[in-house]
Scaffold this motif. Structure first.
Motif: not given
Length: 301
Positions: A92-118
């Protein structure tokens, strides 16, 4: 013991004079009252117990076992000894790793929309249930495109399985009759990830927000008001914005998970293909996961 799976592992080596009592003796431990029918098959007694656990608690960890499938339902084990082996410990990912990946994904609006729909689709998915010995399992399904034979021990069939959106994996089983090294998939197979609502759960953000709020990792800053658009702030749920919940879910869905191999039957239902080891799958690309999987409830015999 906190979960059903842990209790079943504790009871897995129990020996009783009457075989049905292996199931009956656990009614009190799980707070269940069922008819006691001496003379019924051991598999039927255990099956009635396990389906009631799922029905009352929604705890699908009882589906995590290795061994022979039950005649009661192919997603349940024939013997309680199938719970002897502890569940596979997935990294499992550490909280720091999750935080890092979340920050990276937030830079892509299309991915944010995908995540919200999912997130919305999965948040509205019903719990697993049994009806007439059939399991109605909410899951994320991936279509199997190829099954090829690999040499293994004498009575084992090691199959390399390819599925849309998943990395290739090996499955050891005695239930698939494959005589050639490679062949197209004539029968319909699915690799599925049973839906577990714990994936929507969040850690205690009380301390995390204090430490990271200044960095903006756990909050979406409100967009600046302009003459052309009204001011906006992210929707909050339990004090945490839904965008964050959705992105954290997407990150977790990208990690390795325990999968089931299902084979479609003539009537359209499915049966679980029992394996001699844990089936651990992983998506190739988390950003395209929604295009490759099908969120559905499958009827399993």
């Amino acid at each position: 013991m906190r979960g059903a799976r842990e209790k079943l592992q504790w009871a897995s080596k129990r020996v009783t004079t009457l075989q049905e009592d292996i199931a009956y003796s656990l009614f009190g431990i799980f707070g269940i009252t069922l008819p006691v029918i001496y003379g019924e098959k051991k598999q039927n007694a255990l099956g009635r117990l396990l389906q009631e656990i799922v029905a009352r608690s929604g705890d699908i960890t009882v589906l995590d076992w290795i061994g022979q499938p039950s005649e009661f339902n192919s997603c349940l084990p024939a013997h309680i000894t199938s719970y002897t082996t502890p569940p596979c410990a997935l990294s499992s990912l550490s909280e720091d790793d999750i935080q890092t990946q979340v920050s990276s994904l937030r830079k892509n609006p299309d991915v944010v929309d995908l995540a919200s729909e999912l997130y919305d689709r999965l948040d509205n998915t019903s719990a697993a249930r049994f009806a007439n010995c059939r399991l109605h399992l909410p899951c994320m399904a991936f279509r199997v495109t190829e099954v090829s034979l690999r040499h293994g021990p004498s009575q084992e069939t090691r199959c390399k399985v390819k599925a849309d959106g998943l990395r290739d994996l090996l499955i050891t089983t005695k239930e698939l009759n494959i005589h050639s090294r490679t062949r197209p998939v004539n029968q319909t197979f699915l690799l599925v990830r049973p839906w577990d609502r714990s994936l929507l759960e969040l850690p205690d953000f009380a301390n995390l927000l204090d430490d990271t709020e200044s960095e903006g990792d756990y909050r979406t800053p409100p967009s600046s008001p302009s003459d052309d658009s009204p001011s906006h702030s992210p929707v909050k749920q339990d004090g945490v914005d839904l965008e964050l919940r959705a992105l954290r879910l997407l990150v977790r869905l990208g990690q390795p998970f325990g999968a089931f191999l299902l084979a479609r039957q003539r009537g359209g239902e499915y049966k679980r293909v029992a394996s001699d080891g844990d089936i651990i799958a992983q998506v190739k690309d988390v950003s395209s996961v929604q295009d490759l999987m099908d969120i559905k409830t499958i009827e399993i015999l």
